[in-house]
Design a protein around this motif. Structure first.
Motif, PDB file in Angstrom:
ATOM      1  N   SER A 301      52.239  15.302  28.936  1.00  0.00           N
ATOM      2  CA  SER A 301      50.935  15.842  28.553  1.00  0.00           C
ATOM      3  C   SER A 301      51.042  16.669  27.270  1.00  0.00           C
ATOM      4  N   TYR A 302      52.100  17.459  27.181  1.00  0.00           N
ATOM      5  CA  TYR A 302      52.293  18.316  26.010  1.00  0.00           C
ATOM      6  C   TYR A 302      52.508  17.478  24.752  1.00  0.00           C
ATOM      7  N   GLU A 303      53.306  16.440  24.880  1.00  0.00           N
ATOM      8  CA  GLU A 303      53.585  15.588  23.719  1.00  0.00           C
ATOM      9  C   GLU A 303      52.384  14.712  23.372  1.00  0.00           C
ATOM     10  N   TYR A 304      51.713  14.163  24.374  1.00  0.00           N
ATOM     11  CA  TYR A 304      50.581  13.265  24.146  1.00  0.00           C
ATOM     12  C   TYR A 304      49.434  13.985  23.450  1.00  0.00           C
ATOM     13  N   ASN A 305      49.248  15.265  23.803  1.00  0.00           N
ATOM     14  CA  ASN A 305      48.136  16.040  23.239  1.00  0.00           C
ATOM     15  C   ASN A 305      48.539  16.899  22.043  1.00  0.00           C
ATOM     16  N   SER A 306      49.669  16.600  21.442  1.00  0.00           N
ATOM     17  CA  SER A 306      50.121  17.386  20.287  1.00  0.00           C
ATOM     18  C   SER A 306      49.139  17.301  19.123  1.00  0.00           C
ATOM     19  N   TRP A 307      48.377  16.187  19.055  1.00  0.00           N
ATOM     20  CA  TRP A 307      47.423  16.010  17.952  1.00  0.00           C
ATOM     21  C   TRP A 307      46.321  17.074  18.000  1.00  0.00           C
ATOM     22  N   VAL A 308      46.004  17.557  19.204  1.00  0.00           N
ATOM     23  CA  VAL A 308      44.977  18.602  19.326  1.00  0.00           C
ATOM     24  C   VAL A 308      45.483  19.890  18.689  1.00  0.00           C
ATOM     25  N   ARG A 309      46.729  20.246  18.985  1.00  0.00           N
ATOM     26  CA  ARG A 309      47.309  21.458  18.393  1.00  0.00           C
ATOM     27  C   ARG A 309      47.417  21.311  16.881  1.00  0.00           C
ATOM     28  N   ASP A 310      47.800  20.124  16.417  1.00  0.00           N
ATOM     29  CA  ASP A 310      47.916  19.890  14.983  1.00  0.00           C
ATOM     30  C   ASP A 310      46.541  20.014  14.300  1.00  0.00           C
TER      31      ASP A 310
END
Length: 317
Positions: A301-310
């Motif tokens: 989940s953390y890796e898949y949603n990294s685009w949100v943090r970016d």
């Protein structure tokens, strides 16, 4: 840890301990000894990660909840737990500033096994009764420890706990509602609750941690009391849990899965069979029944949603 050799350091430490004894609130920008800072980082980051990882056992039951009302209730609870985790990691982040670390580093510490989370959230949730036990007894245990820290010497943590404890009360009521509905239902439903209680009893005892540092070689509980982050020992918390919940469990016609359990009128203490503390050590080292699966899910989940943090990072720069 800082070595207090200079007169200036000794004076700062003395003044700091005077503030602790006077029940002053320490803020993130205040001077504090490294021992105090590290004690807070370990405690609050573990609490924060336990909230985040603790959402996963109940998340498994969102699509399987028996009614729409129950589905909405457990979804709201999962959302609350994630919010608690984010709030606590933000509190921890301020303490990490001198070390040049942030929340992203905490997540990596979790994935690397350097940051632990509560033993109960490594366990399986086999039936709907497990969701009730988690809400009623696990969250009930958490309320006991967290309300003790509402007057913690570290101001940001104490203030965060005000919101968290208020919401945890609703979570405990939610869990109790599930259990009451089941024990008042069919014989099979009541049997499912008893089976869940049998499996969860030992993890519940482990939740508070070993009674003394001799059990683990750790003096973390002594440090939290020394710095007035909390006021009671692990065993004192466990005894409060017994006082509160054993009569309630028995009143529902359920049996405590410990034939040695008894209350001593003279000492006003409960005597009980100790859980397997060697198993506890393995569980919190991510060797529990669901440790690997839940860590993998959180990592994905953390890796898949990294685009949100970016995206958020780019928009705020």
């Amino acid at each position: 840890m800082t070595n207090f050799n200079s007169t200036n350091d000794e004076k700062q430490l003395e003044q700091f301990m005077q503030r602790i004894e006077a029940n002053d609130k320490i803020e993130a920008s205040d001077w504090m000894p490294d021992e105090y800072r590290m004690t807070l980082i370990k405690l609050i980051s573990m609490h924060g990660m336990s909230e985040i990882m603790g959402a996963l056992p109940e998340k498994e039951w969102v699509p399987k909840a028996p009614t729409l009302q129950r589905k909405l209730g457990i979804m709201a609870k999962v959302q609350d737990e994630m919010g608690h985790g984010q709030l606590l990691l933000r509190v921890t982040e301020d303490l990490l500033v001198p070390y040049g670390k942030n929340r992203a580093d905490l997540m990596q510490d979790l994935f690397n096994g350097d940051l632990k989370f509560h033993n109960v959230f490594h366990m399986e949730t086999k039936t709907w009764a497990d969701a009730g036990i988690i809400g009623w007894l696990v969250d009930g245990a958490a309320i006991i420890t967290q309300t003790d820290m509402l007057k913690a010497s570290y101001g940001p943590y104490a203030r965060a706990l005000q919101r968290i404890c208020a919401e945890e009360v609703f979570h405990a009521q939610h869990g109790e509602s599930i259990i009451l509905a089941l024990v008042e239902g069919t014989d099979l439903q009541k049997a499912i609750v008893q089976e869940a209680l049998d499996r969860w009893w030992e993890p519940l005892l482990m939740f508070f941690g070993p009674a003394s540092k001799e059990t683990t070689g750790s003096s973390k509980q002594d440090l939290t009391i020394k710095y007035k982050i909390r006021t009671k020992t692990n065993e004192e918390f466990r005894q409060i849990f017994f006082d509160k919940y054993i009569p309630r469990i028995i009143s529902l016609g359920l049996k405590i899965p410990d034939p040695t359990l008894r209350y001593d009128q003279d000492s006003k203490l409960w005597f009980y069979e100790q859980p397997d503390w060697n198993a506890f050590k393995k569980i919190i080292k991510n060797q529990g029944p669901r440790s690997e699966a839940r860590l993998n899910l959180r990592r994905h989940s953390y890796e898949y949603n990294s685009w949100v943090r970016d995206a958020l990072s780019t928009s705020s720069s």
